[in-house]
Design a protein around this motif. Sequence first.
Motif, short mmCIF file in Angstrom:
data_model
loop_
_atom_site.label_atom_id
_atom_site.label_comp_id
_atom_site.label_asym_id
_atom_site.label_seq_id
_atom_site.Cartn_x
_atom_site.Cartn_y
_atom_site.Cartn_z
N LEU A 192 6.35 12.74 -5.01
CA LEU A 192 4.96 12.73 -4.56
C LEU A 192 4.17 11.59 -5.15
O LEU A 192 3.31 11.00 -4.51
N HIS A 193 4.44 11.26 -6.42
CA HIS A 193 3.63 10.25 -7.09
C HIS A 193 4.44 9.08 -7.62
O HIS A 193 3.92 8.26 -8.37
N ALA A 194 5.70 9.00 -7.22
CA ALA A 194 6.51 7.84 -7.61
C ALA A 194 5.94 6.58 -6.98
O ALA A 194 5.33 6.62 -5.90
N LYS A 195 6.14 5.44 -7.65
CA LYS A 195 5.56 4.18 -7.17
C LYS A 195 6.64 3.14 -6.93
O LYS A 195 7.70 3.17 -7.56
N GLY A 196 6.32 2.20 -6.04
CA GLY A 196 7.15 1.03 -5.83
C GLY A 196 8.62 1.32 -5.61
O GLY A 196 9.01 2.17 -4.80
N SER A 197 9.46 0.59 -6.34
CA SER A 197 10.91 0.71 -6.18
C SER A 197 11.41 2.10 -6.55
O SER A 197 12.39 2.58 -6.00
N ASN A 238 -5.98 10.15 3.16
CA ASN A 238 -4.84 9.51 2.50
C ASN A 238 -5.40 8.46 1.56
O ASN A 238 -6.28 7.68 1.96
N MET A 239 -4.91 8.45 0.34
CA MET A 239 -5.43 7.51 -0.66
C MET A 239 -4.30 6.61 -1.16
O MET A 239 -3.23 7.11 -1.51
N ARG A 240 -4.55 5.32 -1.17
CA ARG A 240 -3.53 4.35 -1.58
C ARG A 240 -4.10 3.34 -2.57
O ARG A 240 -5.31 3.06 -2.57
N SER A 241 -3.21 2.79 -3.36
CA SER A 241 -3.57 1.74 -4.31
C SER A 241 -2.86 0.46 -3.90
O SER A 241 -1.69 0.49 -3.49
N VAL A 242 -3.55 -0.67 -4.00
CA VAL A 242 -2.98 -1.96 -3.60
C VAL A 242 -2.24 -2.56 -4.78
O VAL A 242 -2.81 -2.83 -5.83
N SER A 243 -0.93 -2.79 -4.62
CA SER A 243 -0.10 -3.28 -5.72
C SER A 243 -0.19 -4.79 -5.91
O SER A 243 0.07 -5.30 -7.00
N CYS A 297 0.81 -1.23 0.00
CA CYS A 297 0.00 0.00 0.00
C CYS A 297 0.84 1.27 0.00
O CYS A 297 0.39 2.31 0.50
N ILE A 298 2.03 1.22 -0.56
CA ILE A 298 2.84 2.45 -0.56
C ILE A 298 2.52 3.36 -1.75
O ILE A 298 2.88 4.53 -1.75
N ASN A 299 1.82 2.83 -2.75
CA ASN A 299 1.53 3.65 -3.94
C ASN A 299 0.29 4.51 -3.73
O ASN A 299 -0.67 4.10 -3.07
N LYS A 300 0.31 5.71 -4.31
CA LYS A 300 -0.85 6.58 -4.25
C LYS A 300 -1.97 6.04 -5.14
O LYS A 300 -1.73 5.36 -6.13
N SER A 301 -3.21 6.39 -4.79
CA SER A 301 -4.39 5.90 -5.51
C SER A 301 -4.61 6.65 -6.81
O SER A 301 -4.15 7.78 -7.00
#
Length: 446
Positions: free
Chosen positions: A27-32, A307-312, A10-14
């Motif tokens: 601010l909007h970087a994802k994952g690694s 806070n909004m998150r996306s499930v990877s 859940c570290i990625n933004k939605s």
Amino acid sequence: MEQLFNAPECINKSFFQDGFCLKRGILHAKGSAWKSRRRQLDPAFRSKVLLSFIDTFNCVGNQLMHKFETELLGDDIKFDTLDEMFCRAVLEVSCQTTMGTETNFTAADTQGIAKTYSELMHISALRGTKPWLQVDLLFRLLDAKNYKRSQELMKHLEEFVMIMVQKKHAEWRKKYQNTPAEAQENTEAYNNNDIKMPEDNKNGRRIFIEQIFHMVDTGELRMEDVIDEALSMLMVSFETISTSVLVTVLLLGMHKDIQRKLREEIMVTFPLKSQIINIEPTKLLQMKYLDAIILEALRLLTTVPFNMRSVSKDFYLQLKTSCNIKRRVKVPKDTAIVLDVFNMQRDPKIWGEHAQEFHPEHFAAGTTGSFERHPYAFVPFAKGLRYCIGSRYSMYLAKIFLVKLIYNFEFSTPTKLSDLIFVNGISLKFDNSENIVLEIKKNNNA
């Protein structure tokens, strides 16, 4: 909250935040990519660096006091006027501490940069609440006016930041990269935090822009990445901090008794006026009531309500039923999660009978009430794996501004907490802000 903030899935933004005007940068970087960038930027927010900014915080704070004394005294000061003034002052601090550039925004925003950022945040909030507008084609077709305006505003900001970045990078290369041999020597010293700073940087601080220039020269980042990070860092720092100071002043204006008690603590901590002009961080550590007031303001009127998150990828939450039976609940990949910080921090089941009131005693040492408060019941800067990198920076600046404001001025407002009408958005906003006025008087004892 605790499980979600600490879940690697859940570290990625939605996708709800894909409409944000700045889709690039940390601010909007994802994952690694996010983990790598965060690791690269962490040195720019260490304690030694933050303490080196105190002089800047004081200097801009004193400029803000002058603006209040010359332009903002009276019994009919608009809330939106204060909002703009705080935005300009904090943006000035942000430009100096992240970019090493003075802009004089506190005196006058001749380029309209603070208003540009604010207008972009408004359009971003609109796209966040209407996700179909996050598709650029639909945004252009269904809301041509805001689409065109957002393009113009982003171009204005990018040009403003690019000029600063190019100027500072030229200075950086001149100071640190004179010859290949010297460049190698500086790189090794920089990695060990031993680099000799120029005369205009006597505190030896590694500011944000220097940190990312170092990464450009070692091939870790491109100059395009520098622009992205600078745009993001300036926006988040000025928007969240200015809102924090603004709502704290508003709450103190509603509660004169709490304001008086804070002023007494300030007078005891800083018996000489010269100490207010140059506030020492060690003195701030003594101010427990100031801490309680700021934390309570962030609880009641939290700067970032959601806070909004996306499930990877699929993962499981560990839950308890009403019968105290444990069970696992699967959260599928690509689920959009909205963490409702605003209502959790006002929940009477967690915060007791004063949950809906401005009650600094919630954070007074040794007072826990008749309930056991969970450590994740208060998350104004998020927590866990993706907590706010600038939380300590925000608190230092907010404290210095508030000490100067409450020492020098008295605030009051007829507006009550129950009068506030909240708007869905990226940061906390009031739908009736144009109806909120404050009376600001000089504190005669200052």
